[in-house]
Design a protein around this motif. Structure first.
Motif, PDB file in Angstrom:
ATOM      1  N   GLY A 177       0.770  -1.239   0.000  1.00 21.48           N
ATOM      2  CA  GLY A 177       0.000   0.000   0.000  1.00 21.48           C
ATOM      3  C   GLY A 177       0.796   1.281   0.000  1.00 21.48           C
ATOM      4  N   ALA A 178       2.125   1.200   0.111  1.00 17.10           N
ATOM      5  CA  ALA A 178       2.950   2.406   0.111  1.00 17.10           C
ATOM      6  C   ALA A 178       3.258   2.838  -1.318  1.00 17.10           C
ATOM      7  CB  ALA A 178       4.251   2.162   0.873  1.00 17.10           C
ATOM      8  N   THR A 179       3.494   4.120  -1.503  1.00 18.10           N
ATOM      9  CA  THR A 179       3.999   4.633  -2.777  1.00 18.10           C
ATOM     10  C   THR A 179       5.514   4.722  -2.661  1.00 18.10           C
ATOM     11  OG1 THR A 179       1.986   5.911  -3.165  1.00 18.10           O
ATOM     12  CG2 THR A 179       3.949   6.542  -4.409  1.00 18.10           C
ATOM     13  N   VAL A 180       6.214   3.968  -3.488  1.00 18.00           N
ATOM     14  CA  VAL A 180       7.654   3.792  -3.319  1.00 18.00           C
ATOM     15  C   VAL A 180       8.411   4.400  -4.496  1.00 18.00           C
ATOM     16  CG1 VAL A 180       9.523   2.116  -3.067  1.00 18.00           C
ATOM     17  CG2 VAL A 180       7.302   1.687  -1.990  1.00 18.00           C
ATOM     18  N   LYS A 181       9.458   5.157  -4.169  1.00 18.56           N
ATOM     19  CA  LYS A 181      10.433   5.616  -5.157  1.00 18.56           C
ATOM     20  C   LYS A 181      11.792   5.039  -4.778  1.00 18.56           C
ATOM     21  CE  LYS A 181       8.256  10.029  -6.427  1.00 18.56           C
ATOM     22  NZ  LYS A 181       8.480  11.496  -6.574  1.00 18.56           N
ATOM     23  N   LEU A 182      12.335   4.225  -5.644  1.00 14.78           N
ATOM     24  CA  LEU A 182      13.649   3.631  -5.406  1.00 14.78           C
ATOM     25  C   LEU A 182      14.700   4.545  -6.015  1.00 14.78           C
ATOM     26  CD1 LEU A 182      15.319   1.236  -4.355  1.00 14.78           C
ATOM     27  CD2 LEU A 182      14.986   0.158  -6.593  1.00 14.78           C
TER      28      LEU A 182
END
Length: 357
Positions: A8-13
């Protein structure tokens, strides 16, 4: 990143852009077998790390938290110390994750980190009990440390394959019992012990999966020079194929791994050593449901227990390792019991459950 995105998280790698070995987002996601649902941000990095004192890590460690501010990230989650300090300096909410034992590896570090406001961290994630205790030694509050072990990809181990079917799919023409090893085959990973063991068990085949082309060729030449004909070198395999190679084995082996020094020029300037952590291969070994023979070390006993889900032997004791493998061959009831318990334990360790945690 994929597991947190799925939770459910919005992730930027945020990754360094390395022009000399750049890969597309699609190539990276395809290699690891994850859906490209998260964003990969490439920040320029300089200079090449193999030619410097790891200056590229410093450059990226300073720039990535700055990107966090510009993109208005809610949290900076990092596995490196430099961006951790930078995020704290910039007053960004941050969390830290590690599989290492930094205080044990760098004796000069804990006196420094205990002076930092580590209590400001949103939390710290440890891959093992040893790394969790090490985080507390660095100065993180005990209640802020979360033990979240790595795991395996369940879908890669389904359907389950018998050894002969798996060998056929891997293109391996081996008859009779097979001992498998999957992982790095560098000099510090104990594979020399594996080759010595093969000379004592000539009637058993050894399947070695891993290593870059140069390492594989060096090992192949060693086998030829020493007339060791019962070792099959499969070389490096993509993550999605590892389960099939594990299924191809009747037994799985974990050699002893000892402390080693950091490579490169920096080790001549600053005293450091590498303390082995829980081998990632163990999570796949458990999921494979094959009997395991392993060196009894702090890095393995967190997951393995003698005669419960593995047979543990003294490190670098070839006689004990030989005896353990022969015991499994002679006692099918014991082998089945260990394999069943491994499978049961493996259900606790999946990437999906880790991301939710």
């Amino acid at each position: 990143a994929a597991a947190m995105q799925n939770a459910g998280a919005t992730v930027k790698l945020i990754s360094p852009w390395l022009w000399w070995k750049n890969r597309s987002v699609e190539e990276i996601c395809d290699y690891y077998g994850v859906a490209p649902g998260f964003e990969i941000v490439r920040l320029p990095s300089w200079p090449p790390p193999e030619r410097t004192l790891r200056a590229s890590k410093l450059f990226h460690g300073l720039s990535s938290p700055l990107y966090g501010i510009l993109s208005r990230c809610d949290l900076v989650h990092t596995r490196d110390l430099i961006p951790m300090v930078m995020a704290q300096t910039l007053r960004l909410p941050w969390s830290f994750e590690t599989y290492r034992q930094h205080a044990a590896e760098k004796p000069w570090l804990a006196p420094l980190t205990r002076k930092l406001p580590l209590t400001d961290a949103v939390g710290a994630v440890a891959h093992s009990e040893a790394s969790a205790n090490d985080l507390v030694a660095l100065g993180f509050p005990q209640e802020a440390v979360l033990l979240a072990r790595p795991g395996h990809r369940e879908e890669r181990f389904s359907p389950r394959l018998d050894p002969q079917t798996a060998r056929s799919r891997c293109g391996i023409d081996i008859q009779g019992p097979v001992v498998g090893y999957v992982g790095n085959i560098g000099s510090t990973k104990g594979t020399d012990e594996l080759l010595k063991l093969a000379t004592r068990l000539r009637e058993i085949s050894f399947l070695v999966v891993g290593g870059n082309p140069e390492q594989v060729e060096t090992m192949r030449q060693h086998l030829q020079r020493n007339n060791i004909g019962n070792v099959f070198l499969a070389g490096h395999q993509e993550p999605a194929a590892i389960a099939t190679y594990l299924f191809a084995a009747d037994y799985l082996y974990v050699p002893a791994i000892f402390n080693a020094g950091f490579s490169g020029a920096i080790n001549s300037l600053i005293p450091m050593k590498i303390v082995p952590g829980v081998p990632l291969k163990l999570y796949n070994y458990l999921a494979a449901g094959r009997p395991i023979v392993s060196a009894e070390q702090p890095s393995t006993v967190e997951l393995l227990s003698h005669e419960h889900n593995a047979l543990l032997v003294s490190p670098n004791n070839l006689g004990a390792s030989e005896e353990a493998i022969r015991r499994l061959m002679d006692d099918q009831q014991l082998a089945t019991r260990l394999a069943t318990q491994s499978l049961r334990q493996a259900t606790e360790y999946t990437w999906k459950k880790r991301g939710e945690k």
